[in-house]
Design a protein around this motif. Sequence first.
Motif, PDB file in Angstrom:
ATOM      1  N   UNK A 149       0.864  -1.184   0.000  1.00 30.06           N
ATOM      2  CA  UNK A 149       0.000   0.000   0.000  1.00 30.06           C
ATOM      3  C   UNK A 149       0.902   1.236   0.000  1.00 30.06           C
ATOM      4  N   UNK A 150       0.627   2.128  -0.942  1.00 26.32           N
ATOM      5  CA  UNK A 150       1.600   3.165  -1.288  1.00 26.32           C
ATOM      6  C   UNK A 150       0.999   4.560  -1.188  1.00 26.32           C
ATOM      7  N   UNK A 151       1.755   5.484  -0.583  1.00 22.65           N
ATOM      8  CA  UNK A 151       1.381   6.905  -0.595  1.00 22.65           C
ATOM      9  C   UNK A 151       2.189   7.592  -1.695  1.00 22.65           C
ATOM     10  N   UNK A 152       1.524   8.532  -2.373  1.00 19.59           N
ATOM     11  CA  UNK A 152       2.198   9.223  -3.474  1.00 19.59           C
ATOM     12  C   UNK A 152       1.388   9.111  -4.750  1.00 19.59           C
ATOM     13  N   UNK A 153       1.944   9.648  -5.834  1.00 18.54           N
ATOM     14  CA  UNK A 153       1.237   9.635  -7.117  1.00 18.54           C
ATOM     15  C   UNK A 153       1.990   8.787  -8.127  1.00 18.54           C
ATOM     16  N   UNK A 154       1.233   7.934  -8.807  1.00 23.78           N
ATOM     17  CA  UNK A 154       1.828   7.105  -9.862  1.00 23.78           C
ATOM     18  C   UNK A 154       0.719   6.630 -10.790  1.00 23.78           C
ATOM     19  N   UNK A 155       1.103   6.333 -12.013  1.00 24.52           N
ATOM     20  CA  UNK A 155       0.148   5.858 -13.011  1.00 24.52           C
ATOM     21  C   UNK A 155      -0.119   4.371 -12.800  1.00 24.52           C
ATOM     22  N   UNK A 156      -1.385   3.962 -12.938  1.00 23.80           N
ATOM     23  CA  UNK A 156      -1.707   2.533 -12.869  1.00 23.80           C
ATOM     24  C   UNK A 156      -0.946   1.798 -13.963  1.00 23.80           C
ATOM     25  N   UNK A 157      -0.388   0.639 -13.616  1.00 24.52           N
ATOM     26  CA  UNK A 157       0.358  -0.137 -14.598  1.00 24.52           C
ATOM     27  C   UNK A 157       1.817   0.246 -14.715  1.00 24.52           C
ATOM     28  N   UNK A 158       2.275   1.180 -13.859  1.00 20.65           N
ATOM     29  CA  UNK A 158       3.694   1.573 -13.899  1.00 20.65           C
ATOM     30  C   UNK A 158       4.436   0.960 -12.711  1.00 20.65           C
ATOM     31  N   UNK A 159       5.749   0.833 -12.859  1.00 18.69           N
ATOM     32  CA  UNK A 159       6.603   0.349 -11.765  1.00 18.69           C
ATOM     33  C   UNK A 159       7.364   1.551 -11.206  1.00 18.69           C
ATOM     34  N   UNK A 160       7.234   1.761  -9.890  1.00 17.72           N
ATOM     35  CA  UNK A 160       7.858   2.934  -9.267  1.00 17.72           C
ATOM     36  C   UNK A 160       8.651   2.504  -8.027  1.00 17.72           C
ATOM     37  N   UNK A 161       9.709   3.278  -7.670  1.00 22.01           N
ATOM     38  CA  UNK A 161      10.461   2.969  -6.449  1.00 22.01           C
ATOM     39  C   UNK A 161       9.686   3.426  -5.205  1.00 22.01           C
ATOM     40  N   UNK A 162       9.625   2.558  -4.221  1.00 18.79           N
ATOM     41  CA  UNK A 162       8.868   2.843  -2.991  1.00 18.79           C
ATOM     42  C   UNK A 162       9.757   2.532  -1.783  1.00 18.79           C
ATOM     43  N   UNK A 163       9.812   3.479  -0.845  1.00 23.96           N
ATOM     44  CA  UNK A 163      10.493   3.221   0.432  1.00 23.96           C
ATOM     45  C   UNK A 163       9.509   2.512   1.352  1.00 23.96           C
ATOM     46  N   UNK A 164       9.879   1.320   1.813  1.00 24.50           N
ATOM     47  CA  UNK A 164       8.989   0.554   2.699  1.00 24.50           C
ATOM     48  C   UNK A 164       9.128   1.093   4.120  1.00 24.50           C
ATOM     49  N   UNK A 165       7.989   1.507   4.691  1.00 25.78           N
ATOM     50  CA  UNK A 165       8.010   2.121   6.018  1.00 25.78           C
ATOM     51  C   UNK A 165       7.419   1.236   7.114  1.00 25.78           C
ATOM     52  N   UNK A 166       6.578   0.293   6.695  1.00 25.49           N
ATOM     53  CA  UNK A 166       5.917  -0.546   7.702  1.00 25.49           C
ATOM     54  C   UNK A 166       5.538  -1.880   7.073  1.00 25.49           C
ATOM     55  N   UNK A 167       5.222  -2.861   7.934  1.00 23.78           N
ATOM     56  CA  UNK A 167       4.887  -4.198   7.444  1.00 23.78           C
ATOM     57  C   UNK A 167       4.031  -4.925   8.461  1.00 23.78           C
ATOM     58  N   UNK A 168       3.115  -5.753   7.959  1.00 28.58           N
ATOM     59  CA  UNK A 168       2.451  -6.717   8.840  1.00 28.58           C
ATOM     60  C   UNK A 168       2.689  -8.103   8.252  1.00 28.58           C
ATOM     61  N   UNK A 169       1.978  -9.113   8.736  1.00 19.54           N
ATOM     62  CA  UNK A 169       2.261 -10.493   8.307  1.00 19.54           C
ATOM     63  C   UNK A 169       1.963 -10.711   6.825  1.00 19.54           C
ATOM     64  N   UNK A 170       1.113  -9.856   6.253  1.00 17.64           N
ATOM     65  CA  UNK A 170       0.709 -10.085   4.862  1.00 17.64           C
ATOM     66  C   UNK A 170       1.155  -8.982   3.909  1.00 17.64           C
ATOM     67  N   UNK A 171       1.131  -7.729   4.344  1.00 17.28           N
ATOM     68  CA  UNK A 171       1.294  -6.597   3.435  1.00 17.28           C
ATOM     69  C   UNK A 171       2.431  -5.664   3.862  1.00 17.28           C
ATOM     70  N   UNK A 172       2.855  -4.838   2.910  1.00 17.62           N
ATOM     71  CA  UNK A 172       3.856  -3.800   3.150  1.00 17.62           C
ATOM     72  C   UNK A 172       3.223  -2.429   2.930  1.00 17.62           C
ATOM     73  N   UNK A 173       3.820  -1.400   3.542  1.00 18.72           N
ATOM     74  CA  UNK A 173       3.297  -0.026   3.441  1.00 18.72           C
ATOM     75  C   UNK A 173       4.476   0.896   3.168  1.00 18.72           C
TER      76      UNK A 173
END
Length: 439
Positions: free
Chosen positions: A409-433
Amino acid sequence: MGDKPTIAISHLGCEKNRIDTEHMLGLLVEAGYSVDTNEELAEYVIVNTCSFIEAAREESVRTLVELAEADKKIVITGCMAQHFQGQLLEELPEAVAVVGTGDYHKIVDVIQKVEQGHRVKFVSEQPTYIADETTPRYRTTTEGVAYLRVAEGCDYRCAFCIIPHLRGNQRSRSIESIVTEAEQLASQGVQEIILISQITTNYGTDIYGKPKLAELLRALGKVDVPWIRMHYAYPTGLTPDVIAVIKQNNNVLPYLDLPLQHSHPEILRAMNRPWQGRVNDAIIERIKDELPEAVLRTTFIVGFPGESDEHFEHLLQFVKRHEFDHVGVFTFSPEEGTSAYNLPNQISQEVMDERRNAVMELQQPISLKKNQQEIGKVVDVLIEQEHPQTGELAGRSGRFAPEVDGQVFVKGNARLGSIVPVTIQNADAYDLYGQIVNN
């Protein structure tokens, strides 16, 4: 299009079924039919069914009954059509046709015959067809992702599995055919190609006389697509050659989906997978040594007939020892037509459910730990969804496959279908933020 009926397709089951659905859509659109996602507006509804286990059949039957009650003309395709054939026409008067897993390419002919007043049954006894890059296709995945089938069917006869009966023996496509389709998909803007078959590590054995996965990956490594992911890689087929190609090609993700099913040699023998029991530990350790960045996913079946407490404890210790990134667990489903159906010492659903829950509880902290190791890293994320109210984006990093693993789950702006660099700030057992890195 005027006088042609409107057709909707209801897709059930796995991604192999999804590709069949996409080819049927492509063929119908090419023939001038109006295809609508809204079943209420359609005159015909094609239901592409799953028949792998009882629960899947129940879902297929529910869908068919609901459509029959809505007075739709129903075309039944897919695994259930292959499995039950004439029985479906007898029991469901609203069904105007049944089409087997090796016959979906005849869908335009089927609709034309039905329009002439016939009830149609196109089910090859032994499916032999496999679509290729020349077969029209209308993709139903998110815009950045496409599945690419490298082979169909299976030559193994695992005791619990009905797939060879439903899909036939293995038939591979040529390397040239697969690469051509991959190039077509890349030209459409696809960012991630997911290779699928029943056993991807056996790719090519039937047409080349030996497995050719390493050669296929080498050829695909030259296609201009950022991510190539493999599903259904048997550990025995992850040879040094295959591992080397994964290391050498930046676009081949080090994501290994290993359908292990169990760990105990006695249960694996009973499952008719005796070759696997001797090599699981050694091969997994070798993969980890040679490909330390590998993301390992696996699936297990608990409650196979005769699985004792000792066998199950062996499985728990195996999961604990290897610390897989992702684990899926299924309870055994006795399927008529398989050798496990009549085995003695069947296990109660209650015990099977307890065992499944025990594996998942054991895996949860492992998954959490693996995800937390991503915190602070900058990872590439394929953006797939935007929340309509909040605008929050969701996608996947290379460590997550669609639908079976977690999301980012990502904060910021990006086009659907694009690959963007994301800094991972948090995590639970299933997902990253995380937060998109702005250059």
